[in-house]
Design a protein around this motif. Structure first.
Motif, PDB file in Angstrom:
ATOM      1  N   GLU A  38       0.854  -1.194   0.000  1.00  0.00           N
ATOM      2  CA  GLU A  38       0.000   0.000   0.000  1.00  0.00           C
ATOM      3  C   GLU A  38       0.889   1.244   0.000  1.00  0.00           C
ATOM      4  O   GLU A  38       1.996   1.227   0.535  1.00  0.00           O
ATOM      5  CB  GLU A  38      -0.900  -0.026   1.244  1.00  0.00           C
ATOM      6  CG  GLU A  38      -1.676   1.247   1.537  1.00  0.00           C
ATOM      7  CD  GLU A  38      -2.651   1.637   0.453  1.00  0.00           C
ATOM      8  OE1 GLU A  38      -2.255   2.470  -0.384  1.00  0.00           O
ATOM      9  OE2 GLU A  38      -3.780   1.118   0.433  1.00  0.00           O
ATOM     10  N   VAL A  39       0.414   2.325  -0.627  1.00  0.00           N
ATOM     11  CA  VAL A  39       1.180   3.574  -0.615  1.00  0.00           C
ATOM     12  C   VAL A  39       1.045   4.275   0.732  1.00  0.00           C
ATOM     13  O   VAL A  39       2.028   4.742   1.311  1.00  0.00           O
ATOM     14  CB  VAL A  39       0.712   4.512  -1.750  1.00  0.00           C
ATOM     15  CG1 VAL A  39       1.397   5.877  -1.624  1.00  0.00           C
ATOM     16  CG2 VAL A  39       1.008   3.898  -3.110  1.00  0.00           C
ATOM     17  N   SER A  40      -0.177   4.343   1.256  1.00  0.00           N
ATOM     18  CA  SER A  40      -0.435   5.085   2.495  1.00  0.00           C
ATOM     19  C   SER A  40      -0.178   4.192   3.703  1.00  0.00           C
ATOM     20  O   SER A  40      -0.987   3.326   4.036  1.00  0.00           O
ATOM     21  CB  SER A  40      -1.885   5.591   2.510  1.00  0.00           C
ATOM     22  OG  SER A  40      -2.125   6.422   1.401  1.00  0.00           O
ATOM     23  N   ASP A  45       6.096   6.023   3.532  1.00  0.00           N
ATOM     24  CA  ASP A  45       5.080   5.767   2.518  1.00  0.00           C
ATOM     25  C   ASP A  45       5.536   4.599   1.644  1.00  0.00           C
ATOM     26  O   ASP A  45       6.702   4.202   1.633  1.00  0.00           O
ATOM     27  CB  ASP A  45       4.754   7.021   1.696  1.00  0.00           C
ATOM     28  CG  ASP A  45       5.880   7.469   0.773  1.00  0.00           C
ATOM     29  OD1 ASP A  45       6.533   6.623   0.152  1.00  0.00           O
ATOM     30  OD2 ASP A  45       6.086   8.685   0.664  1.00  0.00           O
ATOM     31  N   GLY A  46       4.593   4.035   0.919  1.00  0.00           N
ATOM     32  CA  GLY A  46       4.887   2.843   0.132  1.00  0.00           C
ATOM     33  C   GLY A  46       5.950   3.053  -0.928  1.00  0.00           C
ATOM     34  O   GLY A  46       6.690   2.132  -1.263  1.00  0.00           O
ATOM     35  N   PHE A  63       1.985  -2.808  -6.152  1.00  0.00           N
ATOM     36  CA  PHE A  63       1.260  -1.807  -5.381  1.00  0.00           C
ATOM     37  C   PHE A  63      -0.232  -2.137  -5.425  1.00  0.00           C
ATOM     38  O   PHE A  63      -0.774  -2.475  -6.480  1.00  0.00           O
ATOM     39  CB  PHE A  63       1.498  -0.405  -5.938  1.00  0.00           C
ATOM     40  CG  PHE A  63       2.727   0.254  -5.409  1.00  0.00           C
ATOM     41  CD1 PHE A  63       2.752   0.775  -4.122  1.00  0.00           C
ATOM     42  CD2 PHE A  63       3.867   0.362  -6.190  1.00  0.00           C
ATOM     43  CE1 PHE A  63       3.889   1.384  -3.620  1.00  0.00           C
ATOM     44  CE2 PHE A  63       5.012   0.964  -5.700  1.00  0.00           C
ATOM     45  CZ  PHE A  63       5.020   1.476  -4.413  1.00  0.00           C
ATOM     46  N   SER A  65      -3.333  -0.083  -3.978  1.00  0.00           N
ATOM     47  CA  SER A  65      -3.534   1.175  -3.275  1.00  0.00           C
ATOM     48  C   SER A  65      -4.766   1.935  -3.751  1.00  0.00           C
ATOM     49  O   SER A  65      -5.201   1.785  -4.896  1.00  0.00           O
ATOM     50  CB  SER A  65      -2.292   2.061  -3.461  1.00  0.00           C
ATOM     51  OG  SER A  65      -2.459   3.316  -2.827  1.00  0.00           O
ATOM     52  N   LYS A  67      -4.589   5.129  -3.931  1.00  0.00           N
ATOM     53  CA  LYS A  67      -4.014   6.255  -4.673  1.00  0.00           C
ATOM     54  C   LYS A  67      -3.975   5.883  -6.148  1.00  0.00           C
ATOM     55  O   LYS A  67      -3.232   4.981  -6.542  1.00  0.00           O
ATOM     56  CB  LYS A  67      -2.624   6.603  -4.140  1.00  0.00           C
ATOM     57  CG  LYS A  67      -2.648   7.139  -2.716  1.00  0.00           C
ATOM     58  CD  LYS A  67      -1.268   7.481  -2.211  1.00  0.00           C
ATOM     59  CE  LYS A  67      -0.675   8.716  -2.864  1.00  0.00           C
ATOM     60  NZ  LYS A  67      -1.408   9.949  -2.526  1.00  0.00           N
ATOM     61  N   TYR A  84       0.758  -2.324 -10.624  1.00  0.00           N
ATOM     62  CA  TYR A  84       0.094  -1.338  -9.771  1.00  0.00           C
ATOM     63  C   TYR A  84      -1.399  -1.567  -9.903  1.00  0.00           C
ATOM     64  O   TYR A  84      -1.981  -1.348 -10.965  1.00  0.00           O
ATOM     65  CB  TYR A  84       0.466   0.083 -10.207  1.00  0.00           C
ATOM     66  CG  TYR A  84       0.156   1.156  -9.180  1.00  0.00           C
ATOM     67  CD1 TYR A  84       1.174   1.867  -8.555  1.00  0.00           C
ATOM     68  CD2 TYR A  84      -1.161   1.469  -8.834  1.00  0.00           C
ATOM     69  CE1 TYR A  84       0.912   2.865  -7.619  1.00  0.00           C
ATOM     70  CE2 TYR A  84      -1.434   2.453  -7.901  1.00  0.00           C
ATOM     71  CZ  TYR A  84      -0.403   3.149  -7.298  1.00  0.00           C
ATOM     72  OH  TYR A  84      -0.671   4.126  -6.362  1.00  0.00           O
TER      73      TYR A  84
END
Length: 218
Positions: A38-40, A45-46, A63, A65, A67, A84
């Motif tokens: 996850e990015v958050s 951060d991811g 990823f 996420s 986002k 992603y």
């Protein structure tokens, strides 16, 4: 969220180990066949986590996420992620994405033998004997300097994956410069010229280099 995704993937047949922080992911990524990121995150951060993992490991990274901007997706891939996936995403699509990334990783392992499998890497017309330090392109012997050979070795051992400039400098030259990578650029130009395979080594702007997917897939 972590528990829900873990449960879904377990039901799809995966053995899942969860980490709720970036630090946790960095501590445990070597145990994984693939990292779902996850990015958050509550600490790093991811994107930072991805960059740090990629600087030390070729483990596949996906990823997963909320986002969803193009900038986020492009940044994730440039930092070395293999895919992603934007949330929400169905369980079976996510499972299929994981399987696809794992499948590509296994193909790469088969195509690029390690030293304990004979020490010879064959990528398209390129043949590299890692033990004898000999390189051939289409049967033509290509004389390389010590540094040029080590540069090629770093890339060819992780086909299809972006290797950062910092990692290359550390492995080939034994140090990581603050900013100047002119030495790397000069050697890369010379290596490409000698190999005469224009599409073999791709420059990932702002990140590093990789053996292109065309060659990584054999």
């Amino acid at each position: 969220m972590v528990r829900a995704v873990s449960k879904d993937l377990q039901e799809a047949g995966f053995d899942v180990q969860a980490a709720a922080t970036g630090a946790g992911a960095l501590a445990r990524h070597r145990e994984a066949d693939v990292v779902l990121l996850e990015v958050s995150l509550p600490d790093l951060d991811g994107f930072q986590v991805c960059q740090r993992i990629r600087s030390r490991s070729s483990v596949p990274i996906i990823f997963h996420s909320v986002k969803a901007t193009e900038r986020d997706r492009v940044l994730g891939l440039k930092l070395g992620a293999d895919d992603y996936v934007v949330k929400p995403c169905g369980t079976w699509e996510l499972a299929a994405r994981v399987e696809a990334v794992l499948r590509r990783a296994r193909v790469a392992e088969v195509r690029i033998p390690r030293q304990d499998r004979g020490g010879v890497a064959v990528v398209g017309p390129l043949r590299v004997d890692l033990n004898q330090r000999q390189v051939e392109v289409g049967g033509r012997k290509v004389p390389l300097t010590y540094k040029e050979f080590e540069l090629l070795r770093v890339l060819i051992e992780r086909p299809g994956h972006v290797v950062s400039r910092a990692e290359i400098m550390h492995k080939v030259w034994g140090y990581t410069p603050e900013s100047d990578t002119r030495t790397l650029g000069v050697h890369m130009v010379s290596l490409r010229r000698k190999l005469a395979l224009p599409s073999l080594i791709e420059t990932v702007r702002g990140v590093g280099y990789r053996i292109t997917s065309e060659f990584a897939a054999g």
